[in-house]
Structure formats: structure tokens, C-alpha cells
Design a protein around this motif. Structure first.
Motif, mmCIF file in Angstrom:
data_model
loop_
_atom_site.group_PDB
_atom_site.id
_atom_site.type_symbol
_atom_site.label_atom_id
_atom_site.label_comp_id
_atom_site.label_asym_id
_atom_site.label_seq_id
_atom_site.Cartn_x
_atom_site.Cartn_y
_atom_site.Cartn_z
ATOM 1 N N SER A 217 8.754 -2.471 -3.056
ATOM 2 C CA SER A 217 7.653 -2.737 -2.063
ATOM 3 C C SER A 217 6.934 -3.857 -1.916
ATOM 4 O O SER A 217 6.566 -4.297 -0.790
ATOM 5 C CB SER A 217 6.579 -1.445 -1.877
ATOM 6 N N SER B 130 -3.540 -0.025 8.330
ATOM 7 C CA SER B 130 -2.215 -0.164 7.109
ATOM 8 C C SER B 130 -2.651 0.941 5.955
ATOM 9 O O SER B 130 -1.789 1.461 5.543
ATOM 10 C CB SER B 130 -2.213 -1.362 6.735
ATOM 11 N N GLY C 181 2.781 7.832 2.833
ATOM 12 C CA GLY C 181 3.586 7.391 1.461
ATOM 13 C C GLY C 181 3.741 8.698 0.582
ATOM 14 O O GLY C 181 4.775 8.973 0.039
ATOM 15 N N TYR D 281 0.804 -1.285 0.012
ATOM 16 C CA TYR D 281 0.185 0.193 0.015
ATOM 17 C C TYR D 281 0.738 1.231 0.067
ATOM 18 O O TYR D 281 0.594 2.088 -0.763
ATOM 19 C CB TYR D 281 -1.066 0.014 1.335
ATOM 20 N N PHE D 282 1.937 1.244 0.704
ATOM 21 C CA PHE D 282 2.805 2.183 1.070
ATOM 22 C C PHE D 282 3.381 2.668 -0.408
ATOM 23 O O PHE D 282 3.375 3.653 -0.850
ATOM 24 C CB PHE D 282 3.916 2.096 1.786
ATOM 25 N N ALA E 157 -0.683 4.141 5.155
ATOM 26 C CA ALA E 157 0.042 4.334 3.784
ATOM 27 C C ALA E 157 -0.279 5.533 3.121
ATOM 28 O O ALA E 157 0.331 6.252 2.655
ATOM 29 C CB ALA E 157 -0.170 3.090 3.004
#
Length: 544
Positions: free
Chosen positions: A204, A173, A181, A49-50, A177
Motif C-alpha cells: 500500500s 481519506s 479497510g 491509511y487503508f 480507510a
């Protein structure tokens, strides 16, 4: 042949079920992390996700100086979301048909290949906007497969009592993110360029790929793989005849559509009302992430004492209040506090809806049901963003937020009438209880529709209760495979009733025998069958 045919009917929409009956007995909000597989896969998905959020910022930055930059930036966002809306359901079919571990691993390999291609081409200076949009769309196709696959895998990683907590951690999460991010992407772009962001996005997925290889999934009874088109239809049929799922989807629409006013217009709040730059805007997003973490802590302690509606209603009221307050305050600290509560409310609602859906959906159709939820969720986000942007453009930012808050309150009032049923007490485990069909010949698996008839003999004093039970049973038949269901009374013998239901093929009917039923379905059917004296008699009518 005396056999019973059933399918998931009753899902009783009982608003008055006690909390003790409906709670799954949650433990610590962090308890899912004690499960090694969940812990490592969760972290891998978080990194994925990040990287996705970093990738989005990098792609938008790459076209920010191009002609028609505003259009191109919006097209990058559309390329990220459109595949999920279009392809999540096919992705759910794949997740229900193949080993989810290897499907997720294949998607990570796909992400890595596309991400490295983006990195190399960008570093070489060969990345025109058209190619960037095409590769962004390609990455989003992988996300359309990964999202329902991962969501439907979570119940395999934790005990049922920890599923709500696991779903809230999944929400954390996503929010973390989304908050961090873009900020990290900005720093990387400033120091090393966009190609470095694309490289980090490709890397990632490596951790998740390794975690998937090390995960030893418990062997399941997946049965014979369904063909794609029939499986697609079966998923849609299950949702269309499932009152519980439809109610959850409705509540998602009523919350997400007005709630998107905050997510879509937060940049304008930061710039026009609070006078913040990019760094301040990032801090505002961080406050939403803090709220998500608080939701995990608070709901983990309160969920055993609250019904599902007891979470959804106050959380929606809290978010509507945040919509009003955020456009009235001009103090940065007050805005941060407001957004913390908004993040808490958003995560409480979304994770609750997601968890209830995962708790309810049978394993055979779980990914397809979650995919339809994701389509509904993403569609509500897209339409909501567009609507509130147009309203803000026409009547101003403050009025747009006031209208969004009013719409959310209206949704809260509607939710008092369209309550989400309490389902944690229902037995959703597979129940194979129909006897093996014994026929005089072997039918062709795909030789045409199969008609099943079941004859009941019902005493006059049981007739009304029988008709009510059959209404639930009819929904059950349709959800698990029947395309047609009818109940008739014998004109010559008023105490005799004949149930008819049609299934597209013999193979589809065998799937009803071999794992589409749940323990709740069994209870529903046995309640109807018990009213017949003598016991009901079933027959199969097959194409000649």
C-alpha cells in the motif's frame, strides 16, 4: 544599532471579527484535486491509511485464538497508538528540519521493509505475539514521523484559499480507510490468510513512494537546519506562548474526549442494542464514512458564510445529539442515519480545528505544532476510550452515552466563552524585516545566552496603549525564541522604558532575524515601535 526584534505575539483573540475579514475565500470542496501534486499524494496517503487499518485487523486476528487473547488484542491497539503519543513531536522536529518529500519517501521505504518482514515471517509460521507486537510498534514509529510530515506538507500543495477544503479531504481519506479497510481485511483473511493482509499493507505504500519521487517540490528557503534538542524546545515554547494554538488544543480535548464514547463503544451498540454481526458492524462504520463525505460537500459550500465558531458549535451539538439518539434507537436504518450525522459532525469539527492550525502556524514550526496537536488528539482518544469503557462497564451503555453527551454539551457552553479566534485574515507568511546585526566582533554561535535590550521613549498620553502593545510583543518574543522577556521603566526618566529579552544562543537569535517572523508579527512590532519618539534603540549583550 537600531533594530527590531519580534516574534508572533498578538494573535488577537478577537471573537468579533467579521466573516468577510476572516474567510480565505474557499472555492469548490473538490478544488484541491485540481492540484496534481495534492491529488496523487492524497491518493497515496489514502492507500497507506487503508493498509494501516488492514494491518491492525490482521494483527488482532493473528492473536485472537492465543491465550490471553483479550489482552493481546488490546496491546496491538496500544502498540499502534503509543508511538504517536510519544514520538510525534520528535517526528515534527524532523519534518521541520529536513526536506519533507525525502523524509516521507524514507518512511515509505521503512514501512515496506517492516511490512515485508511481517509478511514473510507470518507466512513461515514464525510470528509469536511478542514479535508481532514489536513489529506493530515499529510500524507505528514510522507513522509518528509520517503524520506530522504529511500534515505540514499539505499547505505546500494547495493555495491558502483551498487549505480548509484540502484538510476536509484528508479527513475523508482517514474515515474511508477506517470504514472500508477492516471490511476488506476480513475478506482477505477469510480467503488467503493473515500473511496476505500484511503483504497488502506493505504494497500500500508503493504508490505514495512513486508519487513522492515524481513530485517536483518548489524550492524553499529552509535556512540552516536546527539542532534536534533546541528545535524540540523551540516547538514547545512556540505552542506554550501561542494563545491561538492553545485554544485550538483545548477545543480538541473538549470535543474528542466525550466523542470517543461513540468510537470506543460502537461495537457494543452493534452487538447488544442492534443485534448485528460483523457485517452489520462494518456497515455502521461505513455510515460514518458517508457522513465524512457529506461534511466535505456541505462545509465547502457554507464555510465562507460561517465563522470558525459557527462551525464548531453546531457540529458539537449535532454530535452530542447523535450520542443520545444512537442508544435510544433499535432500528438499524435509524442507527445508520444517526451515524451519518455523527460522521458529518465529527469530520466538521476535526477538519476545522486542523485547518485553522495549519493556517495559523508559521512554516518554520508548522510540523512541530501539528505534532503537538496530534499528541493531544491521540491522548484524548486513548484516555476517552478508557474512561467511557469503564463507565459503560460500571453503569451501563445507555448511561455512559448520556454522560458523554452531557460532557460534550458542557464543552459547547465552555466554547462560548473560550472562543477560537478568527485567524484567516492574519498574515502568516514569513517576513524577514529585521536588519542584519552589525557587531564589533563575531560571536560564538553557541557561546551562551544573548541579552537584547531595546530602549523606548514614550509620551505620557501614549503610555497605556504602549503597555498593551508591549504585552503582545512580549508573547511574540517568547514564541520565536526568547526564554525570558521583561519590560522596565527608567526610574530617573519616567518616559523611558527598557525591554529586555534573552535568547539561548547567538545562533538562535539569528533565526529570529532570518525567518521566524510573520507578517502579523511585523504589524505587532511596528505598532509598538511607532509609539517611541525618538525611535527605539537596540543593543546586544553577549557572553564575555
Amino acid at each position: 544599532m537600531t533594530q527590531r526584534e519580534d516574534g508572533g505575539a498578538a494573535e488577537p483573540v478577537a471573537a468579533g471579527t467579521s466573516v468577510a475579514a476572516t474567510s480565505a475565500g474557499e472555492s469548490s470542496p473538490w478544488a484541491p484535486f485540481a492540484q496534481r501534486a495534492f491529488r496523487w499524494l492524497w491518493f497515496g496517503v489514502f492507500l497507506s491509511y487503508f493498509g494501516t487499518w488492514m494491518q491492525t485487523v490482521g494483527a488482532q486476528w493473528l492473536v485472537v485464538d492465543a491465550p490471553n487473547a483479550a489482552t493481546l488484542v488490546s496491546l496491538v491497539q496500544a502498540a499502534n497508538t503509543l508511538p504517536v503519543m510519544l514520538l510525534a513531536l520528535p517526528g515534527g522536529v524532523l519534518a521541520d528540519s529536513f526536506d519533507r518529500r525525502w523524509l516521507l519517501f524514507t518512511v515509505q521505504v521503512y514501512f515496506f521493509v517492516v511490512g515485508i518482514s511481517l509478511t514473510v515471517l507470518t507466512a513461515l509460521g514464525f510470528m509469536p505475539p511478542s514479535l508481532l507486537l514489536a513489529l506493530t510498534f515499529a510500524l507505528a514509529i514510522g507513522a509518528a514521523v509520517q503524520l506530522p510530515t504529511w500534515q505540514s506538507t499539505i499547505p505546500d500543495l494547495v493555495p491558502r484559499s483551498q487549505l480548509r477544503a484540502a484538510t476536509r479531504l484528508e479527513g475523508v481519506s482517514i474515515n474511508l480507510a477506517r470504514s472500508a479497510g477492516p471490511a476488506l481485511a476480513g475478506l482477505v483473511i477469510a480467503g488467503f490468510g493473515v500473511a496476505a493482509v500484511f503483504a497488502l499493507n506493505a504494497l500500500s505504500v508503493v504508490f505514495l513512494a512513486i508519487a513522492l519521487l515524481l513530485w517536483r517540490r518548489r524550492p524553499g528557503s529552509d535556512g540552516q537546519r536546527e539542532r534536534f534538542v533546541p528545535a524540540l524546545r523551540a516547538g514547545g515554547r512556540y505552542v506554550s506562548h501561542s494563545p491561538v494554538v492553545r485554544r485550538l488544543l483545548l477545543r480538541a480535548i473538549l470535543f474528542v474526549m466525550p466523542g470517543m464514547a461513540l468510537w470506543a463503544l460502537l461495537p457494543l451498540i452493534a452487538n447488544q442494542q442492534l443485534g448485528l454481526g460483523a457485517a452489520g458492524y462494518g456497515v455502521l462504520f461505513g455510515a460514518l464514512g458517508v457522513g465524512a463525505i457529506l461534511a466535505v460537500l456541505i462545509l465547502g459550500r457554507l464555510r465562507n458564510r460561517l465563522t470558525t465558531n459557527g462551525v464548531l458549535t453546531p457540529a458539537a451539538v449535532m454530535f452530542s445529539a447523535a450520542l443520545v439518539i444512537i442508544v435510544l434507537v433499535s432500528n438499524f436504518l435509524a442507527a445508520l442515519v444517526t451515524l451519518v450525522f455523527a460522521g458529518l459532525a465529527w469530520t466538521a469539527v476535526i477538519s476545522t480545528l486542523n485547518a485553522e492550525l495549519q493556517l495559523f502556524l508559521p512554516v518554520w514550526v508548522r510540523a512541530r505544532g501539528l505534532a503537538i496537536y496530534m499528541i493531544t488528539f491521540t491522548g484524548s482518544m486513548t484516555v476517552g476510550s478508557l474512561i467511557w469503557g469503564l463507565i459503560a462497564q460500571s453503569v451501563g451503555l445507555r448511561v455512559a452515552f448520556f454522560v458523554a453527551a452531557a460532557v460534550m454539551v458542557a464543552g459547547v457552553v465552555a466554547g462560548l466563552f473560550w472562543r477560537v479566534p478568527e485567524i484567516a485574515h492574519l498574515d502568516r507568511e514569513p517576513a524577514i524585516y529585521w536588519p542584519e546585526p552589525r557587531l564589533a566582533f563575531d560571536p560564538e554561535p553557541d557561546g551562551g545566552a544573548v541579552l537584547v535590550t531595546v530602549e523606548y521613549t514614550i509620551a505620557a498620553d501614549r503610555e497605556q496603549a504602549f503597555l498593551e502593545a508591549m504585552e503582545h510583543l512580549g508573547q511574540s518574543r517568547r514564541r520565536t525564541g526568547a526564554t525570558r522577556w521583561e519590560l522596565y521603566r527608567n526610574g530617573d526618566h519616567p518616559t523611558r522604558f527598557v525591554e529586555l529579552f534573552s535568547v539561548p544562543s547567538w545562533q538562535e537569535h539569528l533565526r529570529q532575524h532570518e525567518g521566524r517572523m510573520t507578517g502579523t508579527d511585523q504589524e505587532i512590532e511596528e505598532a509598538a515601535l511607532a509609539m517611541s519618539d525618538p525611535p527605539p534603540r537596540a543593543e546586544h549583550l553577549l557572553p564575555p
